[in-house]
Enzyme design. Sequence first.
Site, PDB file in Angstrom:
ATOM      1  N   GLU A  33      25.084  40.192  40.140  1.00  0.00           N
ATOM      2  CA  GLU A  33      26.094  41.039  41.051  1.00  0.00           C
ATOM      3  C   GLU A  33      25.517  40.785  42.573  1.00  0.00           C
ATOM      4  O   GLU A  33      24.441  40.720  42.998  1.00  0.00           O
ATOM      5  CB  GLU A  33      25.989  42.608  40.713  1.00  0.00           C
ATOM      6  CG  GLU A  33      27.252  43.184  40.889  1.00  0.00           C
ATOM      7  CD  GLU A  33      28.371  42.834  39.772  1.00  0.00           C
ATOM      8  OE1 GLU A  33      29.349  42.017  40.176  1.00  0.00           O
ATOM      9  OE2 GLU A  33      28.369  43.308  38.720  1.00  0.00           O
ATOM     10  N   HIS A  34      26.770  40.502  43.238  1.00  0.00           N
ATOM     11  CA  HIS A  34      26.598  40.208  44.572  1.00  0.00           C
ATOM     12  C   HIS A  34      25.698  38.870  44.934  1.00  0.00           C
ATOM     13  O   HIS A  34      24.992  38.888  45.681  1.00  0.00           O
ATOM     14  CB  HIS A  34      25.936  41.430  45.446  1.00  0.00           C
ATOM     15  CG  HIS A  34      27.031  42.531  45.676  1.00  0.00           C
ATOM     16  ND1 HIS A  34      27.758  42.396  46.597  1.00  0.00           N
ATOM     17  CD2 HIS A  34      27.130  43.731  44.856  1.00  0.00           C
ATOM     18  CE1 HIS A  34      28.715  43.523  46.553  1.00  0.00           C
ATOM     19  NE2 HIS A  34      28.067  44.030  45.279  1.00  0.00           N
ATOM     20  N   ASP A  36      27.388  35.824  44.098  1.00  0.00           N
ATOM     21  CA  ASP A  36      28.455  34.691  44.117  1.00  0.00           C
ATOM     22  C   ASP A  36      28.655  34.260  45.497  1.00  0.00           C
ATOM     23  O   ASP A  36      29.361  33.278  45.648  1.00  0.00           O
ATOM     24  CB  ASP A  36      29.947  35.039  43.229  1.00  0.00           C
ATOM     25  CG  ASP A  36      30.526  36.109  44.109  1.00  0.00           C
ATOM     26  OD1 ASP A  36      30.154  36.949  44.781  1.00  0.00           O
ATOM     27  OD2 ASP A  36      31.892  36.383  43.614  1.00  0.00           O
ATOM     28  N   SER A 125      38.958  50.463  39.641  1.00  0.00           N
ATOM     29  CA  SER A 125      37.998  50.639  38.946  1.00  0.00           C
ATOM     30  C   SER A 125      36.915  49.323  38.942  1.00  0.00           C
ATOM     31  O   SER A 125      35.867  49.564  38.307  1.00  0.00           O
ATOM     32  CB  SER A 125      38.420  50.477  37.468  1.00  0.00           C
ATOM     33  OG  SER A 125      39.224  49.492  37.076  1.00  0.00           O
ATOM     34  N   LEU A 127      37.572  46.406  37.978  1.00  0.00           N
ATOM     35  CA  LEU A 127      37.773  45.264  36.910  1.00  0.00           C
ATOM     36  C   LEU A 127      38.578  44.133  37.358  1.00  0.00           C
ATOM     37  O   LEU A 127      39.404  43.689  36.677  1.00  0.00           O
ATOM     38  CB  LEU A 127      38.316  46.064  35.670  1.00  0.00           C
ATOM     39  CG  LEU A 127      37.139  47.248  35.139  1.00  0.00           C
ATOM     40  CD1 LEU A 127      37.610  47.840  33.975  1.00  0.00           C
ATOM     41  CD2 LEU A 127      35.824  46.583  34.915  1.00  0.00           C
ATOM     42  N   SER A 129      41.473  44.458  39.330  1.00  0.00           N
ATOM     43  CA  SER A 129      43.196  44.280  39.187  1.00  0.00           C
ATOM     44  C   SER A 129      43.824  43.427  40.096  1.00  0.00           C
ATOM     45  O   SER A 129      44.754  42.825  40.110  1.00  0.00           O
ATOM     46  CB  SER A 129      43.726  45.702  39.325  1.00  0.00           C
ATOM     47  OG  SER A 129      43.156  46.316  40.451  1.00  0.00           O
ATOM     48  N   ASP A 174      35.467  36.560  40.317  1.00  0.00           N
ATOM     49  CA  ASP A 174      36.518  37.327  39.806  1.00  0.00           C
ATOM     50  C   ASP A 174      37.762  36.578  39.469  1.00  0.00           C
ATOM     51  O   ASP A 174      38.345  36.523  38.414  1.00  0.00           O
ATOM     52  CB  ASP A 174      37.218  38.412  40.775  1.00  0.00           C
ATOM     53  CG  ASP A 174      36.082  39.481  41.032  1.00  0.00           C
ATOM     54  OD1 ASP A 174      35.019  39.420  40.700  1.00  0.00           O
ATOM     55  OD2 ASP A 174      36.396  40.223  42.116  1.00  0.00           O
TER      56      ASP A 174
HETATM   57  C1  GLA Z   1      33.449  41.837  43.895  1.00  0.00           C
HETATM   58  C2  GLA Z   1      33.830  40.461  44.508  1.00  0.00           C
HETATM   59  C3  GLA Z   1      33.256  39.429  43.813  1.00  0.00           C
HETATM   60  C4  GLA Z   1      31.874  39.495  43.819  1.00  0.00           C
HETATM   61  C5  GLA Z   1      31.285  41.243  43.226  1.00  0.00           C
HETATM   62  C6  GLA Z   1      30.120  41.607  43.368  1.00  0.00           C
HETATM   63  O1  GLA Z   1      34.262  41.896  42.689  1.00  0.00           O
HETATM   64  O2  GLA Z   1      35.462  40.006  44.611  1.00  0.00           O
HETATM   65  O3  GLA Z   1      33.426  38.179  44.462  1.00  0.00           O
HETATM   66  O4  GLA Z   1      31.160  39.380  44.960  1.00  0.00           O
HETATM   67  O5  GLA Z   1      32.119  42.198  44.010  1.00  0.00           O
HETATM   68  O6  GLA Z   1      29.315  40.820  42.520  1.00  0.00           O
END
Ligand code: GLA
Length: 387
Positions: A33-34, A36, A125, A127, A129, A174
């Site tokens: 997470e965080h 990318d 949420s 996820l 959208s 995403d």
């Molecule tokens: C959001 C961003 C992604 C990523 C996440 C954290 O979903 O759109 O690019 O940075 O936060 O991992």
Amino acid sequence: MKKHLMEKFINVFGNNKNAKVYFAPGRVNLIGEHTDYNGGHVFPCALSIGTYAVARKREDNLLRFYSTNFKRLGIIECSLDNLVYNKADRWTNYPKGVIWALKKKGYNVTTGMDILYHGNIPNGSGLSSSASIEILTGFVLKDMYNFSFDSIENALIGQFAENNYNKVNCGIMDQFAISMGKKNHAIFLDTANLEYNYVPITLENEQIVIMNTCKKRGLGESKYNERRAECEEALKELQSVINIENLGQLTEELFEEHKNAINSSVRTKRAKHAVYENQRTIKAVTALKNNDIAQFGKLMNDSHESLKNDYEVTGIELDTLVAEAQKAPGVLGARMTGAGFGGCAVAIVHKDYIDTFKTQVGTAYKEKIGYPCEFYVVDTSDGPTIL
Ligand code: GLA
């Protein structure tokens, strides 16, 4: 679903001549997470919940958008010749952004369209959208106009639209997870070079459970851009002592050796998260490949800890939900997922314990936070399809 959506389209746009139905998934990130936008690894999978579209070309240059999720907004119109961002156009800035991005990249959308959207990802949420709408729109236009771009290019177009049209400085996770989704697999993606491989996640005894804090993300976007800027600054400071292009190139040892080059304790924590989370993601995927689900779960717990203390993107709702989940019987690991600041968490739970898990975590959350959370036992999915 297809018939039902066609009927809706007829209600809104009069008839369904030449209309086709499409679907694009949502996504959940299992770990990474965080990372990318720091040249690190991520490990998301596409979900069977997502966004549907019914679409057809028009003969003039009018774009007409309608969402069953925002019925009271009615049809929102825009001309192909005037694709500027407009706050009043609300959610349609996502599809508009994609059409704008396509034109910028030389894919000429020559006529207007009627498009009806219907999403079953809970809004806000975490996820994805919005990325689901973006990838779906790119996929619809590719099909309607026979554009030649592939699924990775579609992901890049979606990200370009999000960054430059909607001004959220997101990474590629995403859009990539949604565009490249594969049922029963998660995607191990190196965001530094977009090399990826699919890892099977058919767990024998466990299931992925998504938990929604039901707290909308709110301030999330400005904080997101702030975290990104903090990492960029920390990278510059590190570059004065070590030759790297991104934080993803550092091992834990190299980071510890050089971290004194960062002149703020806050930025040191942010960079530490980016480095350690990337290494954790690599280790977690190895554990999964070795069928060591217990180790995978432990790394998920460590990930949450780091997002809470070093990256500071959780908050009381996510922390409560994850702490309760980690305490519950049959749970191998739990962590927040997505950008944070509300939204969802994800847990790996033994199949025999799913019901107890929901009752126990749900009751404790409501007691402590004052309103209920939601649970989704979801399936994974392929990328966008024509129905
Ligand atoms: C959001 C961003 C992604 C990523 C996440 C954290 O979903 O759109 O690019 O940075 O936060 O991992």
